[in-house]
Design an enzyme around this catalytic site. Structure first.
Site, mmCIF file in Angstrom:
data_model
loop_
_atom_site.group_PDB
_atom_site.id
_atom_site.type_symbol
_atom_site.label_atom_id
_atom_site.label_comp_id
_atom_site.label_asym_id
_atom_site.label_seq_id
_atom_site.Cartn_x
_atom_site.Cartn_y
_atom_site.Cartn_z
ATOM 1 C CG ASP A 152 -1.984 0.879 1.132
ATOM 2 O OD1 ASP A 152 -2.239 1.861 0.403
ATOM 3 O OD2 ASP A 152 -2.911 0.681 2.106
ATOM 4 N N GLY A 202 -5.371 3.251 -7.789
ATOM 5 C CA GLY A 202 -5.568 3.388 -9.185
ATOM 6 C C GLY A 202 -4.852 4.860 -9.707
ATOM 7 C CG ASP A 223 -9.569 3.082 1.040
ATOM 8 O OD1 ASP A 223 -8.828 2.781 0.221
ATOM 9 O OD2 ASP A 223 -9.146 3.124 2.388
HETATM 10 C C1 GLA Z 1 -5.465 1.929 2.643
HETATM 11 C C2 GLA Z 1 -6.056 0.980 1.891
HETATM 12 C C3 GLA Z 1 -7.030 0.178 2.724
HETATM 13 C C4 GLA Z 1 -6.484 -0.401 3.849
HETATM 14 C C5 GLA Z 1 -5.934 0.805 4.587
HETATM 15 C C6 GLA Z 1 -5.184 0.274 6.058
HETATM 16 O O1 GLA Z 1 -6.518 3.195 2.936
HETATM 17 O O2 GLA Z 1 -6.471 1.454 0.590
HETATM 18 O O3 GLA Z 1 -7.445 -1.103 1.850
HETATM 19 O O4 GLA Z 1 -5.393 -1.205 3.606
HETATM 20 O O5 GLA Z 1 -5.103 1.532 3.958
HETATM 21 O O6 GLA Z 1 -4.600 1.477 6.633
#
Ligand code: GLA
Length: 401
Positions: A152, A202, A223
Site C-alpha cells: 500500500d 488506481g 477505498d
Molecule cells: C488504505 C487501503 C485500505 C486499507 C488501509 C489500511 O486506505 O486502501 O484498503 O488497507 O489503507 O490502513
C-alpha cells in the site's frame, strides 16, 4: 544422472538461470490464474484486528463452506506491525504474538495467509512500512509462510516521491514504479509463491505497468465504503479496463463490503454480482462469525462464483444503458456469456420498464439462460420487458454457442 535431471541441468545452463530463479519464475506464474478469493480483515475490523479474529475467521471460512466455495486467502490488513530490532528485522505487535504459528494454523485449515505492508516508511495506519527493508521483509514473510502481500503506497508519496522529486510528477511516478518493482523482485527472490497485490488507488494507470513487474492485482480506485454510492462509483470507474485483466493479473476494484454497513439485500446482491462480472478479487470483508444466512447465501452462490472464476478471465464490459438501467456482459470459456442488467436508479417504489436489446449484446434470437440468483431457467427474447427494483440485478448465464 537421471535423464530428466540431466535435461534440466542442460536447460538451466542454456538459459543461464539458477535453479532458484527458475523456481521464482514458475512460482510467480502459478498464482492468481483466476481472481484470488478469500477474506481480508480491514473492512470490518480495521485497526482492531487480532490474531484471534484471524483464527476465528479462518475457522468460520471452513465451517461455513466458504473455503469449499473457493475462499482460500485469509488476509491480515494493516496494524499487525511492531518495531524493527537492531538488525532491522521487523517484529509483530502484541495483537499478533506469533505470526509463524498463525500461518501454521491457517495452513492447517487448508487456507493461505496474506499480509500487508507498503513501500513507504509508514503504512496508511502509521505502522512500520518496508522502506529500505524490502528484501528483509520479503524473506521474513516467506519464513513465516505468507502467501499474499498487499502493498500500500501511503506514506511513500510525501516521504519519498515528493521529497526526492519535488514538483516533478513524471519522476515521482518512476520512483513509485521502481518501489513496486523492488518488492516484486524481493518476493520472487524468496522462491515462495506470494501473490503480489498493489494498492495505490488506481493513480497513474497501474493496469498499464503493474502486470510487467509481476503484479497479480492492482487497485483501480480509492477505498470502498459500505454504501451504494461508493459501490456504484467504483463500478463506473471500471469501464474501459477490461482488456488489462487476465489470468495472473487482475484489476482490483477493492474488497467486498457484502454484509457490511446498511447495504440492502439487493445492493449486496448487485455488488457481489458485479465484482464477479469484473473478474475482481473476491475478498469478503464482513464479520464472518456473525454472518446472516442471506449474506452467506450471496457469498457462496456457486453459479456467480463460477462467473468470477471462469478460466478465460475476460472481465465484463459495460455494453449500454437506457434510462437508469445498465447492461454489462462478459464472455465465458465455454463460448457462453454472462449478462448483468442493473437498475442503478434510486426510486424506491417504482420498477423501471426496461426492454432488453439483445442485438446490442451481439445476440440474435431467443437465448436460453439461467437466472443465477433464482437458479431458474428462462428465455431471453429481444425487447423483453425486465422489471428490477432499485439497485437490484438480473444476472444470467447463457450457454455455449
Ligand atoms: C488504505 C487501503 C485500505 C486499507 C488501509 C489500511 O486506505 O486502501 O484498503 O488497507 O489503507 O490502513
Amino acid at each position: 544422472m537421471h535423464f530428466r535431471v540431466a535435461c534440466l541441468v542442460v536447460a538451466l545452463a542454456a538459459a543461464a538461470l539458477t535453479p532458484s530463479q527458475i523456481t521464482a519464475q514458475s512460482s510467480s506464474q502459478a498464482v492468481a490464474q483466476t481472481p484470488p478469493m478469500g477474506w481480508n480483515s480491514w473492512n470490518y475490523f480495521a485497526g482492531k484486528v487480532t490474531d484471534k479474529d484471524i483464527r476465528d475467521s479462518a475457522d468460520q471460512i471452513v465451517s461455513s463452506g466458504m473455503r469449499d466455495a473457493g475462499y482460500i486467502y485469509v488476509n491480515i490488513d494493516d496494524t499487525w506491525e511492531g518495531q524493527r530490532d537492531a538488525s532491522g528485522v521487523l517484529h509483530t505487535n502484541s495483537k499478533f504474538p506469533d505470526m509463524k504459528a498463525l500461518a501454521d494454523y491457517v495452513h492447517s485449515k487448508g487456507l493461505k495467509l496474506g499480509i500487508y505492508s507498503g513501500p513507504g516508511p509508514k503504512t496508511c495506519a502509521g505502522f512500520e512500512g518496508s522502506y529500505k527493508h524490502e528484501e528483509q521483509d520479503a524473506k521474513l514473510y516467506a519464513e513465516w509462510g505468507i502467501d499474499y502481500l498487499k502493498y500500500d503506497l501511503c506514506s511513500f508519496i510525501p516521504d519519498v516521491m515528493e521529497k526526492q522529486a519535488p514538483n516533478d510528477k513524471a519522476e515521482q511516478m518512476r520512483i513509485m514504479v521502481a518501489a513496486y518493482d523492488k518488492m516484486a523482485k524481493a518476493l520472487k527472490a524468496t522462491g515462495r509463491p506470494i501473490l503480489f497485490s498493489l494498492c495505490q488507488y488506481g493513480w497513474d494507470s497501474p493496469w498499464e505497468w503493474a502486470p510487467a513487474l509481476g503484479g497479480n492485482a492492482w487497485r483501480t480506485t480509492g477505498d470502498i465504503q459500505p454504501r451504494w454510492q461508493s459501490i456504484y462509483d467504483i463500478l463506473s470507474q471500471q469501464k474501459g479496463l477490461a482488456s488489462y485483466a487476465g489470468p495472473g493479473h487482475w484489476n482490483d476494484p477493492d474488497m467486498l463490503e457484502v454484509g457490511n454497513g446498511k447495504l440492502s439485500l439487493a445492493e449486496n446482491r448487485t455488488h457481489f454480482s458485479m465484482w464477479a462480472m469484473l473478474a475482481a478479487p473476491l475478498l469478503a470483508g464482513n464479520d464472518l462469525p456473525h454472518m446472516k444466512p442471506e449474506i452467506h447465501a450471496i457469498l457462496t452462490n456457486r453459479d456467480v462464483i463460477a462467473i468470477n472464476q471462469d478460466p478465460l478471465g475476460h472481465q465484463a464490459q459495460y455494453i449500454y444503458s437506457k434510462g437508469e438501467v445498465e447492461v454489462w456482459a462478459r464472455d465465458l470459456k465455454d463460448g457462453g456469456k454472462a449478462i448483468a442488467v442493473i437498475n442503478v436508479g434510486s426510486d424506491t417504489y417504482s420498477t423501471h420498464p426496461f426492454h432488453l436489446d439483445l442485438e446490442q449484446l451481439g445476440l440474435h434470437g431467443t437465448q436460453h439462460a439461467k437466472n443465477l440468483w433464482t437458479g431458474k431457467d428462462m428465455d431471453l427474447t429481444n425487447d423483453m420487458p425486465i422489471e428490477l427494483a432499485s439497485h437490484d440485478v438480473l444476472l444470467v448465464r447463457i450457454g455455449s454457442k
